[in-house]
Design a protein around this motif. Sequence first.
Motif, short mmCIF file in Angstrom:
data_model
loop_
_atom_site.label_atom_id
_atom_site.label_comp_id
_atom_site.label_asym_id
_atom_site.label_seq_id
_atom_site.Cartn_x
_atom_site.Cartn_y
_atom_site.Cartn_z
N PHE A 97 0.74 -1.42 0.01
CA PHE A 97 0.05 0.10 -0.05
C PHE A 97 0.79 1.19 0.02
CE2 PHE A 97 -2.50 2.74 3.09
CZ PHE A 97 -3.19 3.61 2.01
N LEU A 98 1.69 1.42 0.85
CA LEU A 98 2.37 2.68 1.20
C LEU A 98 3.80 2.38 0.28
CD1 LEU A 98 1.63 3.49 4.81
CD2 LEU A 98 0.60 4.75 2.66
N SER A 99 4.18 1.75 -0.44
CA SER A 99 5.57 1.59 -1.10
C SER A 99 5.45 1.33 -2.45
CB SER A 99 6.27 0.41 -0.31
OG SER A 99 6.03 -0.75 -0.53
N GLY A 100 4.33 0.68 -2.70
CA GLY A 100 4.08 0.11 -4.16
C GLY A 100 5.08 -0.99 -4.69
N ILE A 141 -1.71 -4.65 9.87
CA ILE A 141 -2.00 -5.11 8.52
C ILE A 141 -0.76 -4.81 7.51
CG2 ILE A 141 -4.64 -4.41 8.63
CD1 ILE A 141 -3.94 -1.90 7.09
N ARG A 142 0.46 -4.69 8.16
CA ARG A 142 1.38 -4.69 7.18
C ARG A 142 1.91 -3.80 6.40
NH1 ARG A 142 3.80 -10.13 5.49
NH2 ARG A 142 5.61 -9.51 6.47
N MET A 143 1.34 -2.37 6.78
CA MET A 143 1.52 -1.30 5.67
C MET A 143 2.71 -0.32 6.05
SD MET A 143 -1.58 1.34 6.63
CE MET A 143 -1.43 2.39 8.17
N VAL A 346 -3.65 14.13 5.21
CA VAL A 346 -4.17 12.88 5.47
C VAL A 346 -4.51 12.22 4.38
CG1 VAL A 346 -6.32 12.22 6.45
CG2 VAL A 346 -5.38 14.19 7.16
N LEU A 347 -4.22 10.89 4.66
CA LEU A 347 -4.30 9.70 3.22
C LEU A 347 -5.18 8.73 3.93
CD1 LEU A 347 -3.54 8.70 0.58
CD2 LEU A 347 -1.38 7.71 1.86
N PHE A 348 -6.08 8.28 3.41
CA PHE A 348 -6.71 7.11 3.62
C PHE A 348 -6.85 6.23 2.18
CE2 PHE A 348 -10.69 4.45 3.54
CZ PHE A 348 -10.75 4.09 4.67
N GLY A 349 -6.65 4.97 2.64
CA GLY A 349 -6.62 3.85 1.57
C GLY A 349 -6.28 2.47 2.02
N SER A 350 -6.08 1.73 0.90
CA SER A 350 -5.79 0.26 1.25
C SER A 350 -4.78 -0.27 0.24
CB SER A 350 -7.13 -0.37 1.46
OG SER A 350 -6.93 -1.94 1.38
N GLY A 351 -3.92 -1.39 0.28
CA GLY A 351 -3.46 -1.85 -0.88
C GLY A 351 -4.38 -2.79 -1.59
N MET A 352 -5.64 -3.11 -1.10
CA MET A 352 -6.35 -4.02 -1.78
C MET A 352 -7.55 -3.23 -2.27
SD MET A 352 -8.31 -7.43 -0.42
CE MET A 352 -6.82 -8.50 -1.00
N GLY A 353 -8.04 -3.37 -3.46
CA GLY A 353 -9.02 -2.56 -4.14
C GLY A 353 -10.39 -3.08 -3.44
N TYR A 354 -10.86 -4.08 -3.40
CA TYR A 354 -12.18 -4.92 -3.01
C TYR A 354 -11.88 -6.23 -2.39
CZ TYR A 354 -16.94 -6.34 -2.87
OH TYR A 354 -18.23 -6.90 -2.46
N GLY A 355 -12.19 -6.40 -1.36
CA GLY A 355 -11.67 -7.77 -0.72
C GLY A 355 -12.77 -8.69 -1.16
N GLY A 356 -13.88 -8.39 -1.88
CA GLY A 356 -15.09 -9.48 -2.27
C GLY A 356 -14.47 -10.27 -3.54
N THR A 357 -13.50 -9.63 -4.33
CA THR A 357 -12.81 -10.09 -5.51
C THR A 357 -11.45 -10.45 -5.14
OG1 THR A 357 -12.77 -7.92 -6.49
CG2 THR A 357 -14.89 -9.45 -6.95
#
Length: 420
Positions: A97-100, A141-143, A346-357
């Motif tokens: 997420f925070l490194s690419g 979450i290992r970010m 302020v940064l909000f986000g995740s390294g996953m787009g959508y957990g459902g898929t």
Amino acid sequence: MKSTRRTVLKGLGGALTLPLLETLSLAAPSQSDVPTRFLVVGNPFGAHPDHFFPKEVGKNFTVPPTLQPLEWLKDRMTIISHTDHNMVSGHGREISFLSGVLPADAQAFPEKNMSLDQLFARHVGSQVRYPSVGAALDGGIRMSWTANGVEKLPITDPQELFDHLFLNLTPGEKAARRKLLERNGSLLDAVGSQFDSVLQDASKGDRERIDQFQTSLRELERSLSDRTTWLDRDKPSFDISGHFTQPEVTIANKYDAIFDMIAYAFETDLTRVASVEFPASLSYTDIDGVNRSYHGCTHNGRKEDLVSELVAIETFQTERLSRCLKKLDSIQEPNADGSMLDHTIVLFGSGMGYGGTHSNRDLPIFVAGGGFQHRGHVDARDNSGQNMPLCNLYVTLMQRFGIDRDSFNTSTGAFELDIA
């Protein structure tokens, strides 16, 4: 006596622990400037896209359900769709997420898999007591990753976070801590004298690594000196009790306590970099309408009841953040225009787009505050329809934080977000 690389590392004992290495300072911004702060909030499963991304592009957008708690901030935030790290989807990649960059691929990149928050912490260095603070209510979450590719674990107990940030040491504890710092410093000198024998039989690659290591030792010695200075300064007072006086302590109480402590740490300049995580294993069942695990709600098969529980969890996350940002916005920056929020990225986000898929594409990202001229909802695809590398945004945030760089790992440029 002939030394080996293993002997040198063993000889260091506990003197080169990671918390000391994480306080290295590379560049100090002007002391006359109002400090810029950075708060990143992340989760492991992304967001349900239909409830996170606005339908309209630009500033005149309808705030979607998950972001409703932030409607008051609509004109001071930028939601970015179609940006990611261009990775094959699946669990395990969200740690980028925070490194690419994934740890396995890190050697090919200048910053390896160092996360953005730790790059900022390194830049701040010893200007503050704590270069960075990380918190969560369960396993991380290992970010957050250090320059050495080591995961930086969050503090998972609000009371422990309180003690870490605000509990002053007794005179006896200070003396013991100072003795430890002095012993560590003398150990560094002793270890440094062993390098001549090590270099005699070292390969070119090992010589380069040893040179880097010696540079780290010299910088660490400076940081040890800085820590001795901070040891004699009392921490500001802060009262956490109000969050835990209700008949039942909820997850909301605990996260509000975490966010309040971070806001106060920003205000008192204890730190300028903070990360808050909403872990995968955390129980959200005391939230209205949630009866299942977080992970279970992501695998919803588009069933309406499961989707509603997932959106309730994701909305809870933005509610807690919104409360924190209102607090930051209520604090006027001394001798400067605007509130503390105006000087906090302020940064909000995740390294996953959508957990459902298990998708790692189209990451749910927004930026708020920070003194930017915000753009509302931005579709970040280029003219050919390709998603923008998320690291392009990170270049922009780095520059706003005072780091004079035009690239970061997988970036191809900078995201257009002007300073107000």
